[in-house]
Design a protein around this motif. Sequence first.
Motif, PDB file in Angstrom:
ATOM      1  N   ALA A 174       0.839  -1.203   0.000  1.00 15.18           N
ATOM      2  CA  ALA A 174       0.000   0.000   0.000  1.00 15.18           C
ATOM      3  C   ALA A 174       0.864   1.238   0.000  1.00 15.18           C
ATOM      4  CB  ALA A 174      -0.902   0.007   1.231  1.00 15.18           C
ATOM      5  N   ARG A 175       0.368   2.279  -0.692  1.00 18.21           N
ATOM      6  CA  ARG A 175       1.028   3.586  -0.611  1.00 18.21           C
ATOM      7  C   ARG A 175       0.099   4.531   0.140  1.00 18.21           C
ATOM      8  NH1 ARG A 175       2.017   5.026  -5.836  1.00 18.21           N
ATOM      9  NH2 ARG A 175       4.169   4.305  -5.857  1.00 18.21           N
ATOM     10  N   VAL A 176       0.652   5.197   1.133  1.00 14.52           N
ATOM     11  CA  VAL A 176      -0.165   6.091   1.955  1.00 14.52           C
ATOM     12  C   VAL A 176       0.495   7.455   2.030  1.00 14.52           C
ATOM     13  CG1 VAL A 176      -1.067   4.182   3.352  1.00 14.52           C
ATOM     14  CG2 VAL A 176       1.012   5.382   4.094  1.00 14.52           C
ATOM     15  N   SER A 177      -0.297   8.427   2.436  1.00 14.36           N
ATOM     16  CA  SER A 177       0.231   9.772   2.622  1.00 14.36           C
ATOM     17  C   SER A 177      -0.093  10.193   4.057  1.00 14.36           C
ATOM     18  CB  SER A 177      -0.420  10.709   1.602  1.00 14.36           C
ATOM     19  OG  SER A 177      -0.004  12.028   1.853  1.00 14.36           O
ATOM     20  N   HIS A 183      -5.703  11.047   6.096  1.00 13.07           N
ATOM     21  CA  HIS A 183      -4.708  10.157   5.496  1.00 13.07           C
ATOM     22  C   HIS A 183      -3.852   9.469   6.555  1.00 13.07           C
ATOM     23  CE1 HIS A 183      -5.768  11.888   1.586  1.00 13.07           C
ATOM     24  NE2 HIS A 183      -5.221  10.777   1.100  1.00 13.07           N
ATOM     25  N   ILE A 184      -3.602  10.193   7.654  1.00 15.68           N
ATOM     26  CA  ILE A 184      -2.800   9.594   8.726  1.00 15.68           C
ATOM     27  C   ILE A 184      -3.525   8.358   9.278  1.00 15.68           C
ATOM     28  CG2 ILE A 184      -1.906   9.956  11.074  1.00 15.68           C
ATOM     29  CD1 ILE A 184      -1.396  12.905  10.243  1.00 15.68           C
ATOM     30  N   MET A 185      -4.843   8.474   9.431  1.00 17.32           N
ATOM     31  CA  MET A 185      -5.602   7.327   9.945  1.00 17.32           C
ATOM     32  C   MET A 185      -5.545   6.149   8.970  1.00 17.32           C
ATOM     33  SD  MET A 185      -6.108   8.412  12.781  1.00 17.32           S
ATOM     34  CE  MET A 185      -6.739   6.877  13.425  1.00 17.32           C
ATOM     35  N   LYS A 186      -5.614   6.471   7.668  1.00 19.52           N
ATOM     36  CA  LYS A 186      -5.500   5.410   6.652  1.00 19.52           C
ATOM     37  C   LYS A 186      -4.122   4.765   6.710  1.00 19.52           C
ATOM     38  CE  LYS A 186      -8.500   6.864   2.891  1.00 19.52           C
ATOM     39  NZ  LYS A 186      -8.494   7.543   1.600  1.00 19.52           N
ATOM     40  N   VAL A 191      -0.435   0.153   8.292  1.00 21.85           N
ATOM     41  CA  VAL A 191       0.631  -0.414   9.144  1.00 21.85           C
ATOM     42  C   VAL A 191       0.078  -1.635   9.873  1.00 21.85           C
ATOM     43  CG1 VAL A 191       2.096   0.004  11.164  1.00 21.85           C
ATOM     44  CG2 VAL A 191       1.849   1.786   9.414  1.00 21.85           C
ATOM     45  N   LYS A 192      -1.133  -1.479  10.374  1.00 23.26           N
ATOM     46  CA  LYS A 192      -1.732  -2.581  11.132  1.00 23.26           C
ATOM     47  C   LYS A 192      -1.965  -3.793  10.224  1.00 23.26           C
ATOM     48  CE  LYS A 192      -4.503  -2.488  15.118  1.00 23.26           C
ATOM     49  NZ  LYS A 192      -5.447  -1.682  15.891  1.00 23.26           N
ATOM     50  N   THR A 193      -2.473  -3.524   9.029  1.00 24.40           N
ATOM     51  CA  THR A 193      -2.719  -4.636   8.100  1.00 24.40           C
ATOM     52  C   THR A 193      -1.422  -5.368   7.789  1.00 24.40           C
ATOM     53  OG1 THR A 193      -4.443  -3.276   7.125  1.00 24.40           O
ATOM     54  CG2 THR A 193      -3.795  -5.229   5.884  1.00 24.40           C
TER      55      THR A 193
END
Lengths: 245, 361
Positions: A174-177, A183-186, A191-193
């Motif tokens: 996954a790519r996150v921002s 976005h921080i929550m996503k 990270v958890k996944t």
Amino acid sequence: MKLTAAYPESLTGKEFHYCPGCTHGLIHRLIAEVIDELEIREKTIGVAPVGCAVLAYEYFNLDMQEASHGRAPAVATGIKRVHPDRVVFTYQGDGDLASIGTAEIIHAANRGEKISVFFINNAVYGMTGGQMAPTTLTGQRTTTSPLGRSVESSGYPLKISELLSILEGSVFIARVSVHNPAHIMKAKRAVKTSFQYQLDGKGFSLVEFLSTCPTNWGMKPVEALRFAGEEMTKYFPPGTYKEVE
Amino acid sequence: MEKRLMKGNEAIAEAAIRAGCRYFFGYPITPQNEIPEYMALHLPQYGGVFLQAESEVSAINMVYGAAGAGARVMTSSSSPGISLKMEGISYIAAAELPCVIVNMMRGGPGLGGIQPSQADYFQAVKGGGHGDYHMTVLAPASVQEAFDLTMEAFEIADYYRNPVMILGDGVIGQMMEGVVLREPVKLEELKEKEWATDGAVNREPNIINSLFLDAVKLEEHNLKLKAKYDLMREREARAELYKMDDAEYAVVAYGTSARISRSAVDEARKKGIRVGLIRPVSLFPFPEKIIRSTIAKTRTYLVVEMSLGQMIEDLKLALNGKRPVCFYGRTGGILPLVDEILESIELMRRGEGIEADCCLS
Ligand SMILES: Cc1ncc(C[n+]2csc(CCOP(=O)(O)OP(=O)(O)O)c2C)c(N)n1
Ligand code: SF4
């Protein structure tokens, strides 16, 4: 009463040395919070990179190894093969992972090494003073691309998440921002996944964070967050690139 | 005791398993392939892991991770591959991680050739990678010794928390001899590594690291490493002395060149030349004291190497100008012949070839 925010046990409490507006510290915290929530602190071993996060072993309140530049996935492989029941993660910048360490990351992913990789893409070499990284955007000025990155001479910004997602050994990419709270929550969920996949013994996972480097981008912290959220995401779209059932 | 006919490479692999090594990371290269192949076949039977890495660079970093996680671990390669491992070895020495590294030397520099050589001596004993450090280096001259030294290498590595190199060459690796196999160590009796990263349960985190940004701290750390090297110099230096009791002349050689030199010494004795052989078994620490103990009787020393002269520098340092030293070497994968060494011994006795430090080559 429910405790909604506390300092994570998985951080030592040592003050971060990161520049103001740098999101390295925030990402450390997300990882530490997830480790606490999953109650895996005592079975987690982290591998720190060479880059601005080189001192990560002083910040994470965990067993840690400091790897040489780019080799964290090989070091993590060694640890995980000795202790398959522990949780092993690497934390690596884009010079570390996407340039000098491309062989290690591709082969760790392809072997389906059961580790979690947190990849901090800030589009520059932070620690050495803002040189061009493999992820530097086309046209972006850095100290070694003073006129802006040219595709002609340096090729294209490297899309690690896309690249690794086609390998059969990867299970979650996954790519996150982290440029705003939503976005921080996503990002935290990703990270958890990733850790969950490892706990389930499934295979290789990687979370790519679009991260800021206000110091070397020559921007104020707020501007840098805007750049990450608006400019970087155009070329590096956030999303889940791979999620194996 | 069990006795088996084995190749040197197989003996090393079997010795590692019997020493409790359960993890092996390597990359193919001639002339050491029997080691990874043996490990690939046998380690899984012991619940161990054999992993063919994507490069020597990765292999040595896997060793770093596994050693830091507390395991007995080994890698093996040959000259060009060992060059690639050097960065990792420097980190391993700095982070004080025990492991065993085998180098079955072949001719160099560059891609060189695949024939036996001893041209990686400098790289092995002087550090090889960057920084102030040493590996412990052991040089077997027979298959039995390859087996014995490998088993011991794991003990030395754990005791000093230092990488140990078994330095052989294509001859040692490929030759077949009978080996008396020592009993395996009992894994449960190995000393616990309380510094290892295996999960911080009811203790402060353990950290495996080689970064010291503060120069004062780094100097302190390097002095701590030096204290270990000094202790090794005190306790681990070894050499075999052959026919040295009355020797006026000495050949100094290790590994394969020592085997050949031994025959040359026997031939020279038949001609009435009082010559013996000093065979360093540990190359770091170099057996200086043992060598100095021969000065009283020995007039001249002849170094024989399968290189253009590397160990000769350590011999000269040990003798500190007190005795002349001559040299005979073949390089590029050519073995020195008994007759050639005998000729060098005769030249040495006539006092020739000493000025140039080189009898023949
Ligand atoms: C073998 C080696 N080459 C080069 C360096 C110098 N170096 C230190 S950090 C770094 C780049 C770090 O950039 P990145 O991985 O993007 O991390 P950031 O600092 O941006 O977080 C380099 C090239 C080194 N330490 N080791
Ligand atoms: S140089 Fe850049 S990446 Fe490094 S701490 Fe400062 S802002 Fe962060």
